[in-house]
Structures are given as structure tokens and as C-alpha cells.
Scaffold this active site. Structure first.
Site, PDB file in Angstrom:
ATOM      1  N   ASP A   9       0.813  -1.217   0.000  1.00  0.00           N
ATOM      2  CA  ASP A   9       0.000   0.000   0.000  1.00  0.00           C
ATOM      3  C   ASP A   9       0.849   1.271   0.000  1.00  0.00           C
ATOM      4  O   ASP A   9       0.301   2.371  -0.049  1.00  0.00           O
ATOM      5  CB  ASP A   9      -0.934   0.017   1.213  1.00  0.00           C
ATOM      6  CG  ASP A   9      -1.996  -1.067   1.134  1.00  0.00           C
ATOM      7  OD1 ASP A   9      -2.377  -1.453   0.006  1.00  0.00           O
ATOM      8  OD2 ASP A   9      -2.435  -1.538   2.193  1.00  0.00           O
ATOM      9  N   CYS A  10       2.157   1.130   0.050  1.00  0.00           N
ATOM     10  CA  CYS A  10       3.069   2.273   0.148  1.00  0.00           C
ATOM     11  C   CYS A  10       3.747   2.525  -1.191  1.00  0.00           C
ATOM     12  O   CYS A  10       4.426   1.648  -1.733  1.00  0.00           O
ATOM     13  CB  CYS A  10       4.115   1.979   1.226  1.00  0.00           C
ATOM     14  SG  CYS A  10       5.443   3.196   1.304  1.00  0.00           S
ATOM     15  N   GLY A  11       3.598   3.732  -1.719  1.00  0.00           N
ATOM     16  CA  GLY A  11       4.219   4.093  -2.987  1.00  0.00           C
ATOM     17  C   GLY A  11       5.733   4.007  -2.945  1.00  0.00           C
ATOM     18  O   GLY A  11       6.367   3.572  -3.911  1.00  0.00           O
ATOM     19  N   ARG A  14       6.573   0.377  -3.208  1.00  0.00           N
ATOM     20  CA  ARG A  14       6.323  -0.112  -4.573  1.00  0.00           C
ATOM     21  C   ARG A  14       7.406   0.362  -5.535  1.00  0.00           C
ATOM     22  O   ARG A  14       7.880  -0.394  -6.391  1.00  0.00           O
ATOM     23  CB  ARG A  14       4.944   0.327  -5.071  1.00  0.00           C
ATOM     24  CG  ARG A  14       3.794  -0.395  -4.393  1.00  0.00           C
ATOM     25  CD  ARG A  14       2.457  -0.118  -5.091  1.00  0.00           C
ATOM     26  NE  ARG A  14       2.134   1.290  -5.209  1.00  0.00           N
ATOM     27  CZ  ARG A  14       1.431   1.996  -4.321  1.00  0.00           C
ATOM     28  NH1 ARG A  14       0.977   1.421  -3.220  1.00  0.00           N
ATOM     29  NH2 ARG A  14       1.174   3.272  -4.538  1.00  0.00           N
TER      30      ARG A  14
END
Length: 130
Positions: A9-11, A14
Site C-alpha cells: 500500500d506504500c508508494g 512499490r
């Protein structure tokens, strides 16, 4: 072998994962929010990354303040115990490679750990790393 402690869920997490893949490596992905941490493992990766538990703690979007962990007098032991109980308290992503261990915030810090880092990469937000 490269290991990434990843939060999908973390850019930032990612982006780091995609930079690893763009370098030609396929890392072992550990979704730490699902599997959690052990105290010994946290002590090992923090020492390897040259960080204290307080420096590796995530405040935003976590119960850190509600648990009293941001107070100056909070000990490393208290923070480590809370991180084991609440994995979200550990900042991300942590990456381990044969070159070393790092908290890869910002995500381009992962390039320091890759044997064949990418020469250019476009992050999710459109910014380019060259």
C-alpha cells in the site's frame, strides 16, 4: 539474494520494488504487516542499516504517538517491543542485499544496494531518477 520488507500500500515501497526488478533481480518479498517482526531480527536490520529503533520508527499513520513512543524518554526496548506488537511502526521499505541493508526512504536509496542499478527510472508520481 535481495530481500525487501514491503508494504504494497506504500508508494515508496512499490517504487523500491520496481527499481529492484528493473535491475534484473527478483527479490524475496516479505509483507511485514502480515508476517510481523521478531525483536532479534529488528535489532539485526537496524544495526546493519546504522539506525536506532527511534530513527526507524514510522510516526505517520501509526499508533506511535498514542502509545507514547514519541516521548524523548522512550527507550529502545520500549520501541522494539511496540514494533513487534504493531509491525506498522517500522518504517519501510527495508531492503537487504549482498551489498548491505538500508531503509530505502526515499526509494532511490535502493540503488545503493543493487549490483546493476538502473540508470533511469520513473516513479509512480512521474518524477525521474537519473
Amino acid at each position: 539474494m535481495i530481500i525487501i520488507h514491503h508494504n504494497p500500500d506504500c508508494g515508496t515501497s512499490r517504487n523500491a520494488l520496481e527499481m529492484i526488478r528493473a535491475s534484473g533481480a527478483e527479490p524475496v518479498i516479505i509483507e511485514y504487516l502480515k508476517v510481523g517482526w521478531t525483536r532479534d531480527y529488528l535489532e539485526t536490520i537496524f544495526a546493519g542499516a546504522g539506525l536506532t529503533p527511534k530513527a526507524a520508527m514510522r510516526i505517520s499513520g501509526t499508533p506511535a504517538e498514542a502509545l507514547g513512543l514519541t516521548a524523548a524518554e522512550t527507550s529502545d526496548d520500549e520501541i522494539l517491543a511496540a514494533m513487534v506488537a504493531h509491525p506498522i511502526l517500522v518504517n519501510r521499505p527495508f531492503v537487504i542485499s549482498p551489498i548491505g541493508m538500508r531503509l530505502c526512504r526515499p526509494s532511490e536509496r535502493v540503488l545503493e544496494l543493487l549490483e546493476t542499478p538502473v540508470s533511469a527510472f520513473t516513479k509512480e508520481d512521474g518524477s525521474t531518477i537519473a
